[in-house]
Design a protein around this motif. Structure first.
Motif, PDB file in Angstrom:
ATOM      1  N   UNK A  49      35.154  42.615  36.662  1.00 34.67           N
ATOM      2  CA  UNK A  49      36.521  42.593  35.981  1.00 34.67           C
ATOM      3  C   UNK A  49      37.903  42.422  36.166  1.00 34.67           C
ATOM      4  N   UNK A  50      37.825  42.833  37.300  1.00 40.11           N
ATOM      5  CA  UNK A  50      39.330  42.239  37.974  1.00 40.11           C
ATOM      6  C   UNK A  50      39.293  41.039  38.122  1.00 40.11           C
ATOM      7  N   UNK A  51      38.273  40.429  38.578  1.00 33.76           N
ATOM      8  CA  UNK A  51      38.389  38.968  39.341  1.00 33.76           C
ATOM      9  C   UNK A  51      37.450  37.915  38.549  1.00 33.76           C
ATOM     10  N   UNK A  52      37.772  37.831  36.508  1.00 41.45           N
ATOM     11  CA  UNK A  52      36.652  36.764  36.045  1.00 41.45           C
ATOM     12  C   UNK A  52      36.236  35.681  36.568  1.00 41.45           C
ATOM     13  N   UNK A  53      37.277  35.065  37.350  1.00 40.88           N
ATOM     14  CA  UNK A  53      37.193  33.199  37.167  1.00 40.88           C
ATOM     15  C   UNK A  53      36.891  33.138  38.222  1.00 40.88           C
ATOM     16  N   UNK A  54      37.279  34.171  39.636  1.00 49.47           N
ATOM     17  CA  UNK A  54      36.820  33.605  40.757  1.00 49.47           C
ATOM     18  C   UNK A  54      34.973  34.525  41.254  1.00 49.47           C
ATOM     19  N   UNK A  55      34.781  35.251  40.112  1.00 51.91           N
ATOM     20  CA  UNK A  55      33.600  35.766  40.279  1.00 51.91           C
ATOM     21  C   UNK A  55      32.473  34.414  39.557  1.00 51.91           C
ATOM     22  N   UNK A  56      33.160  33.828  38.427  1.00 54.73           N
ATOM     23  CA  UNK A  56      32.328  32.325  38.384  1.00 54.73           C
ATOM     24  C   UNK A  56      31.811  31.411  39.397  1.00 54.73           C
ATOM     25  N   UNK A  57      32.638  31.187  40.627  1.00 52.65           N
ATOM     26  CA  UNK A  57      32.772  30.952  41.956  1.00 52.65           C
ATOM     27  C   UNK A  57      31.710  31.448  42.607  1.00 52.65           C
ATOM     28  N   UNK A  58      32.011  32.704  42.933  1.00 60.29           N
ATOM     29  CA  UNK A  58      31.179  33.167  43.329  1.00 60.29           C
ATOM     30  C   UNK A  58      29.644  33.079  42.505  1.00 60.29           C
ATOM     31  N   UNK A  59      29.590  33.865  41.957  1.00 58.26           N
ATOM     32  CA  UNK A  59      28.110  33.206  40.983  1.00 58.26           C
ATOM     33  C   UNK A  59      27.073  31.859  41.461  1.00 58.26           C
ATOM     34  N   UNK A  60      28.202  30.766  41.796  1.00 56.52           N
ATOM     35  CA  UNK A  60      27.679  29.623  41.470  1.00 56.52           C
ATOM     36  C   UNK A  60      27.345  29.293  43.166  1.00 56.52           C
ATOM     37  N   UNK A  61      28.169  29.971  43.723  1.00 55.61           N
ATOM     38  CA  UNK A  61      28.024  29.804  45.357  1.00 55.61           C
ATOM     39  C   UNK A  61      26.650  29.999  45.748  1.00 55.61           C
ATOM     40  N   UNK A  62      26.723  31.666  45.116  1.00 58.86           N
ATOM     41  CA  UNK A  62      25.180  32.771  45.281  1.00 58.86           C
ATOM     42  C   UNK A  62      24.382  31.967  44.991  1.00 58.86           C
ATOM     43  N   UNK A  63      24.011  30.320  43.561  1.00 66.93           N
ATOM     44  CA  UNK A  63      23.068  30.300  42.989  1.00 66.93           C
ATOM     45  C   UNK A  63      23.004  28.879  44.163  1.00 66.93           C
ATOM     46  N   UNK A  64      23.977  28.312  44.947  1.00 72.26           N
ATOM     47  CA  UNK A  64      24.108  27.201  44.949  1.00 72.26           C
ATOM     48  C   UNK A  64      24.260  26.220  44.063  1.00 72.26           C
ATOM     49  N   UNK A  65      25.091  26.554  43.316  1.00 74.43           N
ATOM     50  CA  UNK A  65      25.212  25.428  42.265  1.00 74.43           C
ATOM     51  C   UNK A  65      26.601  24.544  42.762  1.00 74.43           C
ATOM     52  N   UNK A  66      26.372  23.491  41.964  1.00 74.71           N
ATOM     53  CA  UNK A  66      28.033  22.656  42.441  1.00 74.71           C
ATOM     54  C   UNK A  66      29.161  23.952  42.547  1.00 74.71           C
ATOM     55  N   UNK A  67      30.117  23.223  42.406  1.00 74.91           N
ATOM     56  CA  UNK A  67      31.238  24.057  42.491  1.00 74.91           C
ATOM     57  C   UNK A  67      32.142  23.484  40.964  1.00 74.91           C
ATOM     58  N   UNK A  68      31.983  24.950  39.880  1.00 75.58           N
ATOM     59  CA  UNK A  68      32.902  24.814  39.020  1.00 75.58           C
ATOM     60  C   UNK A  68      31.674  24.965  37.564  1.00 75.58           C
ATOM     61  N   UNK A  69      30.582  24.839  38.518  1.00 76.35           N
ATOM     62  CA  UNK A  69      29.183  24.476  36.987  1.00 76.35           C
ATOM     63  C   UNK A  69      29.057  25.623  36.367  1.00 76.35           C
ATOM     64  N   UNK A  70      29.470  26.917  36.688  1.00 75.80           N
ATOM     65  CA  UNK A  70      29.810  27.782  35.887  1.00 75.80           C
ATOM     66  C   UNK A  70      30.887  28.558  35.543  1.00 75.80           C
ATOM     67  N   UNK A  71      31.913  27.003  35.176  1.00 75.62           N
ATOM     68  CA  UNK A  71      32.943  27.984  35.503  1.00 75.62           C
ATOM     69  C   UNK A  71      33.368  27.649  33.323  1.00 75.62           C
ATOM     70  N   UNK A  72      34.106  28.846  33.156  1.00 80.79           N
ATOM     71  CA  UNK A  72      34.103  28.994  31.555  1.00 80.79           C
ATOM     72  C   UNK A  72      32.785  30.253  31.343  1.00 80.79           C
TER      73      UNK A  72
END
Length: 342
Positions: free
Chosen positions: A256-279
């Motif tokens: 909740x305090x870092x919404x945009x950064x959380x998208x990158x953390x999730x993408x890294x966890x799922x081994x997705x390209x950086x930015x794929x979960x942006x938005x």
């Protein structure tokens, strides 16, 4: 505590209601203290999208599990019902459910330990030139939907709003990826689905129309996604459930305090390209634990689940729904993590 007491009333015979499946989790035992006094292991299911994985991704990155003395063994699933089956068979301790699977806790097959976030991504959409401008125009049209999902729920809401019955439309059931193909190719007039799938469909069908949106029904009706556990684990080892729930609360507060950064953390966890979960956070409402605790104590969260149970009843999924106080462990949620934060 009322939620823990209520579990006793609903546990007997619960697991006879499930067809048990065998799920490989890499761990043969249930949740218990390690024999040598080390970290307690829990088997935790998730879904490989933003909402279904981000809390676990943050907990891992922030070292929250280690601080709590819990070692998770994570297992990816394709949907919520499979996780509930695994909970029932004893091969999973905790899992994640989207709103389309919330009839399962309401039928007594799982206990909700935490609301993860509220979904705002679901839509009923129509092709340009289909003659569909509002929910009432769906009558007589072909509508693609993945049954048992939040897309099914938003379609039910749209039809109810227009005074239509399910058989007033031609519902074409298919999996979520096929909905994209069928809508894009013009095989159906409309679809009940969600973002980010709609982003793909919009590229293929410029000018598609949004006929019904999740926000149209909020706050009277919400689409929560949640974390669940085995009812027998909640009643038999509430301290372990509190520890795990405390980790989820801390992870949720960081998100909740870092919404945009959380998208990158999730993408890294799922081994997705950086930015794929942006938005991704545009389509959810994030609730800090202090707010969720307040809403749990004043009965708001119970109201969310009771309203959804009534909807599932209309849809024929839940003939005899339980009350939310029997399967949402709101009192446990409020207590969880206090020792870890002190």
């Amino acid at each position: 505590m009322k939620s823990i007491r209520a579990l006793g009333r609903r546990t007997a015979g619960l697991f006879l209601a499930l067809s048990l499946v065998s799920v490989a989790t890499g761990c043969g035992g249930g949740s218990s203290d390690a024999a040598d006094g080390g970290p307690r292991k829990v088997r935790f299911g998730y879904i490989a999208d933003y909402s279904g994985s981000v809390a676990l991704a943050v907990a891992q990155k922030q070292g929250l599990w280690k601080k709590s003395g819990v070692t998770p063994e994570l297992k990816v699933f394709t949907n919520g019902p499979l996780q509930v089956q695994a909970l029932g068979s004893g091969s999973l301790d905790f899992g994640y459910l989207g709103p389309g699977a919330l009839w399962l806790p309401a039928s007594g097959r799982a206990s909700i330990v935490s609301v993860n976030m509220l979904g705002l991504a679901d839509r009923v959409i129509a092709r340009p030139g289909s003659g569909i401008e509002k929910p009432a125009d769906l009558k007589g049209k072909k509508v693609a939907v993945a049954e048992g999902t939040s897309g099914d729920m938003i379609l039910d809401l749209a039809l109810s709003e227009a005074g239509l019955k399910p058989d007033d439309v031609t519902k074409v059931a298919m999996d979520a990826s096929t909905v994209v193909t069928a809508f894009s190719s013009g095989k159906v007039d409309a679809a009940a689905t969600w973002y980010p799938l709609i982003d793909t469909m919009r590229k293929n069908v410029p000018g598609l129309k949004e006929i019904s949106r999740t926000e149209d029904y909020y706050p009277k009706l919400t689409f929560p996604n949640v974390f669940v556990t085995q009812p027998k684990l909640a009643s038999g080892n509430s301290e372990l459930v509190k520890k795990v729930t405390g980790v989820l609360k801390q992870a949720g507060d960081w998100i909740a305090a870092h919404p945009e950064e959380s998208e990158s953390v999730a993408a890294d966890f799922l081994k997705l390209p950086a930015g794929q979960l942006k938005g991704s956070t545009r389509y959810v409402k994030l609730l800090p634990s202090a707010e969720l605790t307040k809403l749990s104590k004043d009965g708001t969260v119970d109201g969310w689940f009771d309203e959804l149970a009534a909807m599932f009843g209309r849809m024929g999924k839940l003939p005899k729904p339980g009350k939310a106080e029997d399967y949402y462990l709101g009192d446990l949620y409020a207590e969880a993590g206090k020792a870890d934060r002190s």
